[in-house]
Design a protein around this motif. Structure first.
Motif, PDB file in Angstrom:
ATOM      1  N   GLY A 164       0.787  -1.226   0.000  1.00  0.00           N
ATOM      2  CA  GLY A 164       0.000   0.000   0.000  1.00  0.00           C
ATOM      3  C   GLY A 164       0.814   1.266   0.000  1.00  0.00           C
ATOM      4  N   VAL A 165       2.151   1.161   0.042  1.00  0.00           N
ATOM      5  CA  VAL A 165       3.033   2.325   0.105  1.00  0.00           C
ATOM      6  C   VAL A 165       3.848   2.410  -1.183  1.00  0.00           C
ATOM      7  N   ALA A 166       3.937   3.609  -1.748  1.00  0.00           N
ATOM      8  CA  ALA A 166       4.729   3.845  -2.955  1.00  0.00           C
ATOM      9  C   ALA A 166       5.483   5.151  -2.774  1.00  0.00           C
ATOM     10  N   GLN A 167       6.291   5.513  -3.792  1.00  0.00           N
ATOM     11  CA  GLN A 167       7.058   6.744  -3.711  1.00  0.00           C
ATOM     12  C   GLN A 167       7.058   7.460  -5.042  1.00  0.00           C
ATOM     13  N   VAL A 168       6.837   8.765  -4.998  1.00  0.00           N
ATOM     14  CA  VAL A 168       7.095   9.616  -6.156  1.00  0.00           C
ATOM     15  C   VAL A 168       8.534  10.077  -6.032  1.00  0.00           C
ATOM     16  N   SER A 169       9.356   9.748  -7.014  1.00  0.00           N
ATOM     17  CA  SER A 169      10.792   9.990  -6.896  1.00  0.00           C
ATOM     18  C   SER A 169      11.293  10.914  -7.989  1.00  0.00           C
ATOM     19  N   THR A 170      12.384  11.618  -7.671  1.00  0.00           N
ATOM     20  CA  THR A 170      13.112  12.443  -8.630  1.00  0.00           C
ATOM     21  C   THR A 170      14.586  12.108  -8.453  1.00  0.00           C
ATOM     22  N   GLY A 171      14.965  10.891  -8.835  1.00  0.00           N
ATOM     23  CA  GLY A 171      16.328  10.441  -8.623  1.00  0.00           C
ATOM     24  C   GLY A 171      16.484   9.777  -7.273  1.00  0.00           C
ATOM     25  N   PRO A 172      17.710   9.329  -6.942  1.00  0.00           N
ATOM     26  CA  PRO A 172      17.928   8.538  -5.734  1.00  0.00           C
ATOM     27  C   PRO A 172      17.713   9.291  -4.426  1.00  0.00           C
ATOM     28  N   ALA A 173      17.905  10.610  -4.411  1.00  0.00           N
ATOM     29  CA  ALA A 173      17.862  11.351  -3.143  1.00  0.00           C
ATOM     30  C   ALA A 173      16.485  11.869  -2.804  1.00  0.00           C
ATOM     31  N   ILE A 174      15.592  11.966  -3.783  1.00  0.00           N
ATOM     32  CA  ILE A 174      14.337  12.696  -3.590  1.00  0.00           C
ATOM     33  C   ILE A 174      13.151  11.757  -3.757  1.00  0.00           C
ATOM     34  N   SER A 175      12.406  11.528  -2.681  1.00  0.00           N
ATOM     35  CA  SER A 175      11.212  10.689  -2.727  1.00  0.00           C
ATOM     36  C   SER A 175      10.154  11.249  -1.800  1.00  0.00           C
ATOM     37  N   GLN A 196       6.105  16.787  10.564  1.00  0.00           N
ATOM     38  CA  GLN A 196       7.179  17.432   9.810  1.00  0.00           C
ATOM     39  C   GLN A 196       6.583  18.465   8.867  1.00  0.00           C
ATOM     40  N   GLU A 197       7.025  19.714   8.976  1.00  0.00           N
ATOM     41  CA  GLU A 197       6.525  20.798   8.141  1.00  0.00           C
ATOM     42  C   GLU A 197       7.669  21.373   7.308  1.00  0.00           C
ATOM     43  N   GLY A 198       7.721  20.914   6.047  1.00  0.00           N
ATOM     44  CA  GLY A 198       8.658  21.470   5.081  1.00  0.00           C
ATOM     45  C   GLY A 198       7.851  22.047   3.929  1.00  0.00           C
ATOM     46  N   GLN A 199       8.212  21.656   2.750  1.00  0.00           N
ATOM     47  CA  GLN A 199       7.438  22.067   1.564  1.00  0.00           C
ATOM     48  C   GLN A 199       6.813  20.791   0.992  1.00  0.00           C
ATOM     49  N   GLN A 200       5.799  20.242   1.698  1.00  0.00           N
ATOM     50  CA  GLN A 200       5.254  18.945   1.311  1.00  0.00           C
ATOM     51  C   GLN A 200       4.680  18.944  -0.098  1.00  0.00           C
ATOM     52  N   TRP A 201       4.256  20.095  -0.562  1.00  0.00           N
ATOM     53  CA  TRP A 201       3.624  20.193  -1.873  1.00  0.00           C
ATOM     54  C   TRP A 201       4.612  20.062  -3.017  1.00  0.00           C
ATOM     55  N   GLY A 202       5.893  20.252  -2.752  1.00  0.00           N
ATOM     56  CA  GLY A 202       6.883  20.295  -3.828  1.00  0.00           C
ATOM     57  C   GLY A 202       7.303  18.916  -4.294  1.00  0.00           C
ATOM     58  N   ASP A 203       7.566  18.807  -5.599  1.00  0.00           N
ATOM     59  CA  ASP A 203       8.015  17.536  -6.176  1.00  0.00           C
ATOM     60  C   ASP A 203       9.499  17.286  -5.961  1.00  0.00           C
ATOM     61  N   GLU A 204      10.293  18.363  -5.988  1.00  0.00           N
ATOM     62  CA  GLU A 204      11.724  18.204  -6.194  1.00  0.00           C
ATOM     63  C   GLU A 204      12.547  18.168  -4.902  1.00  0.00           C
ATOM     64  N   HIS A 205      11.963  17.724  -3.814  1.00  0.00           N
ATOM     65  CA  HIS A 205      12.746  17.477  -2.605  1.00  0.00           C
ATOM     66  C   HIS A 205      12.009  16.457  -1.757  1.00  0.00           C
ATOM     67  N   GLY A 206      12.751  15.744  -0.922  1.00  0.00           N
ATOM     68  CA  GLY A 206      12.158  14.687  -0.117  1.00  0.00           C
ATOM     69  C   GLY A 206      11.750  15.181   1.246  1.00  0.00           C
ATOM     70  N   ILE A 207      11.696  14.249   2.212  1.00  0.00           N
ATOM     71  CA  ILE A 207      11.366  14.608   3.586  1.00  0.00           C
ATOM     72  C   ILE A 207      12.669  14.802   4.355  1.00  0.00           C
ATOM     73  N   GLU A 208      12.641  15.694   5.301  1.00  0.00           N
ATOM     74  CA  GLU A 208      13.871  16.140   5.966  1.00  0.00           C
ATOM     75  C   GLU A 208      14.109  15.355   7.261  1.00  0.00           C
ATOM     76  N   VAL A 209      14.266  14.040   7.128  1.00  0.00           N
ATOM     77  CA  VAL A 209      14.508  13.158   8.272  1.00  0.00           C
ATOM     78  C   VAL A 209      15.727  12.304   7.966  1.00  0.00           C
ATOM     79  N   ASP A 210      16.626  12.165   8.930  1.00  0.00           N
ATOM     80  CA  ASP A 210      17.864  11.402   8.756  1.00  0.00           C
ATOM     81  C   ASP A 210      17.550   9.904   8.702  1.00  0.00           C
TER      82      ASP A 210
END
Length: 811
Positions: A164-175, A196-210
Motif C-alpha cells: 500500500g506504500v509507494a514513492q514519487v521519486s526524482t532520482g535517488p535522493a528525492i522521494s 514534519q513541516e517542510g514544503q510537502q507540496w513540492g516535487d523536487e525534494h524529499g522529507i527532511e529526516v535522517d
C-alpha cells in the motif's frame, strides 16, 4: 464559528458526564502511590534459558530496560498507573501486556521462538500506545532490522516495499511517500512526536529526516484527521528516532554503508546514556553519492547529492512523568536532473560559464563521479527543536508537546552566478499538542486534546512561485477506546479551523500575487472495531471521515516550478477535500502461516489536481520563462474515488521453521467522477505490485556467526495502463520485474555481539525500467535513441556494517 461553539459545548457535556461517572464510581486514582518499581526475568519459553539484552519498553512513558546476562531486568522510580508494555527479543515473538504498576511489582516473561513478528505496538493514530491487533485501521511496522537488511538510497525508498506504500521519486535522493494512491499534502509525516513541516507540496525534494537515525517507522493507511487534522487524508508515516536507553546504561552505535551503483557512502555514529532517570543522546550522519547509472542512459548527469545531519536530546524520566528536549539539524544538497542531451551523440549536457555567457558542454569523466551537484541544484535545511512532556495526575495523565521548525529550501539555477538563490522559501512553524488522558476505567480509555500550528513563509529568492503567507491551525478532538474481552471499539470526533492570510506582491510594477484571506473549517471523525475471533484470527472494520484544506500553491501559485518543467497557476476558489473511507481487514497468525489482507474504498469530494491549460487555438498553452519554454498548468478539482486491496502471505512450514515464503500484493485504482480531456483516471496512481520472497533464517545461537539470513526476492511491478492522459499529463508505463538478493549475519565473541554485516543486491539482472511515479520519466527526449526521459537505477550492491557499542551494563 457556530460549529466550533457547538463542538466545544458537546465536548464539555461529555467531560462533565465523565467526571461525574468517575466520582460516583469511586475513582481511586488520587489514592494510589505515585511511583513504582518493576523487576523480573525474561527467558526462552521452551528451554527456560535466560535471554540477555531483551528489551522491556513502555511507549507511553518513553522508558524501558534491558535484561542482563541472567535475563533479569529492573526498572525503578517509574510512574504508577496502567500502561502497555512491550517485551521483545530478536528471533522471538514479542509479548504485549497491559500492566498495573503500584509499589513493587515482579513480572516474568517467557518468549516463544518465532521468525515472524505476530504482534507489535503502535502510537500512530491513537492517543496512547496500543497493540496493532487492536487498532481498526491498518498499520504497518518497519523496524530497525528491516531498514538495515534493505538497500535504499533514501528514507522513503526504504518504506516503499510495505503493502500500500509507494514513492514519487526524482532520482535517488528525492522521494515522497504515497499511501494508497495519495501523497504530498495528503500524507502527514511525523518525526519524534511532531508533524514534519517542510514544503510537502513540492516535487523536487524529499522529507527532511535522517535515514540512518530512524529506529522504527509506523505507517497508518487511511484517513487520520481525527488525531492530526488537515493533511492526514491518506494516512500518516511516523518515524521514531530518539528512543532513550535503559536505566544505568551508556550505549552507542557506529554504522557505515557503501553502494556500488552511484558510489553512495554513508557514516553514522550515536551515543546515549541514562543515569538515575537523567537521559541524554547525540548523533551525527554523513551521506554522499555520485551520479547513478543504468544501461540505457549510462551515468545520469547531476543525480548526485550529499547530506550532513546531527542532533541530540536531553531529559528526565521520573515518577511524575518525563520531560524531553530534542534538537535536529538536516542539511541536504541535491542536483536537479534536467535530462538535456547532445542531439548528435545523445550524451548528457552540462551548463557552464564561458566568456561571461551561459553555454552547454557534454558531461564526462569527473562530472559523473563528483558528489558536489552542478547547476541547477538545491539545498534543503531543516532545523527542529521539540519539547515533549508527560505529567501524571493520579490515574490520569497530561501530555504537552511544543515544537519549532525552520525549513529553508534554496534553488540555484544561474551558472553565471552559482550562489544566486533563484528560489528561497523560508518556512517557520510552531507546533503544539496538548492532551488529557483519563485513567483507564472499566476498560474505557478517553482522551481529549487540542493541537495545531502557527506558520509563516517568506520569499527570499530572486524569483517567486508562491506568495508569502501566514497560517494558523487549531483542532479540538475527543478520542475513545473500549475493550470488551476480544472486541475493541475505538473512534472519536474532531473540529478543525485553518486561517490563511496570503500576502500581496508586486513584481516590477505588475501585481503577481493579490492579497487574500481564507478560512477552512471541518468536522472529521472515525469509528471502528477490532475483533480477535480467536488466538490466531483478528477481524477489522473502520469508517473514517477525513479532510484537507487546499495548500497555498494550489490556491495562489504563479510562477515557474523548476524541476517540473511547468508554469503553475493557483485557483483561489478551491474548496476543502473531504473523504469518506471504508476499511475491512483480516489478520491470521498461526504457527505455519501468517496472512494479512485488507480492502478499502475512499470517496473524495473536491479532489484537487493540476491539468494543462489549453490555448485559444486548441494547442498546449506554453509560456516563455527566460530561455525556457514551459507548459502552463492550473489547479482544478472534481469528485474522485479510490479503491483497492493489500495482501501479505508468509508461509513458514514446520519443521522447516527457518524457511519463509512471503508474498505481498498491492493494488489501487483511482478515478475522477468526470472525464477530463478523454481520461477519468487520477494522476500519480502506482501500478499493481507483487513481491515474492524466499528467506532462510539460520544460526539463532552461534558461537561465531549468529542470526544468519539469506533472502532472494522477485519484485514485480505490473503495467500501469490507467494513466491520467488528459492534457498529456501522464503516459502509460510498461511493467517490469527486478531480481534482488541479500544476506547478513551477526559476528559474536564469547556470546557478545561484535558487529553485524548486511549485503544486498538490487536489480541483479540490470533491467532498464521506468517507474510510473518517477518524475524523471518526463524529462527531455534522447533524440539519438528516441526514448523519453531518464530510467531508474540499474544494478546496485549495498554493503553495511553496524557496530554496537556498550559502555555499561543494565542493572
Amino acid at each position: 464559528m457556530k460549529k466550533a461553539l457547538l463542538f466545544v459545548s458537546v465536548l464539555m457535556l461529555i467531560l462533565d458526564s465523565y467526571t461525574v461517572y468517575s466520582q460516583s464510581s469511586g475513582n481511586p486514582g488520587s489514592r494510589r502511590s505515585v511511583r513504582a518499581n518493576l523487576t523480573g526475568k525474561v527467558s526462552d519459553a521452551k528451554t527456560g534459558e535466560p535471554l540477555p539484552s531483551a528489551s522491556i519498553y513502555f511507549p507511553d512513558l518513553r522508558t524501558g530496560s534491558t535484561t542482563n546476562a541472567e535475563g533479569v531486568y529492573n526498572l525503578k522510580n517509574i510512574p504508577a498507573g496502567t500502561y502497555l508494555m512491550e517485551v521483545s527479543y530478536l528471533g522471538y515473538a514479542s509479548v504485549l501486556e497491559t500492566i498495573n504498576l503500584q509499589g513493587d511489582v515482579t513480572k516474568e516473561f517467557a518468549l516463544n521462538p518465532s521468525f515472524v513478528e505476530e504482534n507489535a505496538v503502535t502510537v500512530t493514530g491513537v492517543s496512547a500506545a496500543t497493540s496493532v491487533r487492536r487498532t481498526p485501521i491498518p498499520v504497518s511496522i518497519i523496524r530497525k532490522e528491516d531498514f538495515l537488511r534493505g538497500a535504499s538510497t533514501n528514507l522513503v525508498d526504504a518504506l516503499s516495499k510495505a503493502p500500500g506504500v509507494a514513492q514519487v521519486s526524482t532520482g535517488p535522493a528525492i522521494s515522497k511517500p504515497f499511501i494508497r494512491g495519495l501523497g504530498y499534502n495528503r500524507v502527514v509525516v511525523v518525526n519524534d512526536g511532531i508533524r514534519q513541516e517542510g514544503q510537502q507540496w513540492g516535487d523536487e525534494h524529499g522529507i527532511e529526516v535522517d535515514e540512518y537515525n530512524v529506529s522504527k517507522a509506523e505507517i497508518l493507511k487511511g484517513p487520520a484527521s481525527l488525531m492530526y487534522g488537515s493533511d492526514a487524508l491518506a494516512g500518516v508515516v511516523n518515524f521514531i528516532s530518539m528512543v532513550p536507553v535503559a536505566e544505568g546504561t551508556t550505549r552507542g552505535n557506529f554504522f557505515t554503508n557503501y553502494q556500488t551503483n552511484n558510489r553512495q557512502r554513508g557514516l553514522h555514529a550515536d551515543i546515549a546514556g541514562n543515569s538515575k532517570g537523567f537521559i541524554w543522546g547525540a548523533y551525527g550522519s554523513y551521506k554522499a553519492a555520485a551520479d547513478y547509472r543504468n544501461k540505457y542512459d549510462g551515468y545520469v548527469f547531476n543525480s548526485k547529492f550529499n547530506e550532513k545531519n546531527f542532533g541530540g536530546y536531553i531529559g528526565a524520566n521520573k515518577h511524575w512523568g518525563f520531560t524531553h528536549l530534542y534538537l535536529t539539524s538536516f542539511d541536504q544538497h541535491v542536483g536537479l536532473v534536467e535530462g538535456d542531451r547532445d542531439s548528435a551523440t545523445g550524451k548528457f549536457l552540462k551548463l557552464v560559464e564561458e566568456n561571461g555567457a551561459e553555454e552547454t558542454q557534454i558531461a564526462s569523466g569527473n562530472d559523473f563521479t563528483s558528489t558536489d551537484p552542478f547547476v541547477p541544484n538545491q539545498r534543503v535545511k531543516h532545523f527542529k527543536l521539540v519539547s515533549e512532556n508527560s505529567f501524571n495526575l493520579g490515574a490520569d495523565r497530561v501530555t504537552a508537546t511544543i515544537g519549532f521548525q525552520r525549513n529553508q529550501r534554496q534553488e540555484f539555477g544561474n551558472v553565471l552566478d552559482p550562489g544566486e538563490k533563484e528560489l528561497y522559501f523560508d518556512l517557520r512553524t510552531i507546533n503544539y499538542n496538548f492532551q488529557y488522558h483519563f485513567g483507564e476505567r472499566n476498560n474505557w480509555r478517553t482522551t481529549v486534546g487540542v493541537n495545531g500550528m502557527q506558520q509563516s513563509s517568506r520569499n527570499k529568492g530572486e524569483e517567486t512561485l508562491i506568495p508569502e503567507y501566514d497560517l494558523f491551525d487549531v483542532g479540538l478532538f475527543l478520542f475513545e477506546q473500549k475493550r470488551f474481552n476480544q472486541l475493541t471499539i475505538s473512534g472519536g470526533i474532531r473540529y478543525d479551523n485553518r486561517s490563511l492570510n496570503s500576502k500581496a506582491f508586486n513584481d516590477g510594477g505588475v501585481d503577481k500575487f493579490n492579497a487574500f484571506t481564507k478560512n477552512f473549517s471541518n468536522v472529521s471523525g472515525s469509528a471502528g472495531l477490532s475483533y480477535e475471533a480467536s488466538k490466531h484470527v483478528t477481524l477489522k472494520f473502520n469508517l473514517a471521515r477525513g479532510f484537507r484544506a487546499p495548500s497555498i500553491p494550489e490556491l495562489a501559485s504563479n510562477g515557474a516550478h523548476e524541476g517540473t518543467n511547468r508554469y503553475e497557476y493557483g485557483e483561489q476558489d478551491l474548496k476543502s477535500e473531504r473523504s469518506f473511507q471504508v476499511d475491512g481487514g483480516l489478520d491470521i497468525n498461526s504457527e505455519h502461516v501468517s496472512l494479512s489482507a485488507s480492502i478499502f474504498y475512499n470517496n473524495v469530494r473536491n479532489f484537487i489536481y493540476y491539468r494543462k491549460l489549453v490555448a485559444r487555438n486548441g494547442q498546449d498553452s506554453i509560456l516563455n520563462d527566460g530561455s525556457d519554454q514551459l507548459m502552463a498548468f492550473r489547479f482544478d478539482q472534481h469528485n474522485a474515488a479510490l479503491y483497492g486491496a493489500e495482501l501479505n502471505l508468509d508461509i513458514h512450514p514446520h519443521p522447516l521453521d527457518w524457511l519463509h515464503i512471503e508474498n505481498s500484493f498491492s493494488y489501487v485504482r483511482g478515478k475522477l467522477s468526470q472525464t477530463q480531456d478523454g481520461s477519468d483516471n487520477l494522476p500519480f496512481i502506482p501500478a499493481p505490485r507483487l513481491l515474492n520472497e524466499i528467506k532462510v533464517d539460520l544460526l539463532k545461537k552461534g558461537n561465531l556467526f549468529k542470526n544468519l539470513y539469506i533472502v532472494a526476492e522477485l519484485d514485480n511491478t505490473f503495467s500501469q495502463n490507467h494513466a491520467f492522459t488528459g492534457y498529456n499529463t501522464e503516459t502509460t508505463t510498461p511493467g517490469y520485474s527486478l531480481f534482488n538478493a541479500g544476506l547478513g549475519t551477526q559476528v559474536v565473541r564469547k556470546g557478545k555481539p561484535l558487529f553485524n554485516v548486511y549485503i544486498t543486491a538490487n536489480n541483479i539482472t540490470d533491467v532498464a525500467y521506468q517507474n510510473h511515479l518517477s518524475r524523471l520519466k518526463y524529462v527531455a527526449v534522447n533524440n539519438v535513441t528516441g526514448r523519453q526521459g531518464v530510467f531508474n537505477m540499474g544494478r546496485n550492491v549495498s554493503f553495511k556494517l553496524n557496530v554496537p557499542l556498550n559502555f555499561s551494563r543494565a542493572n
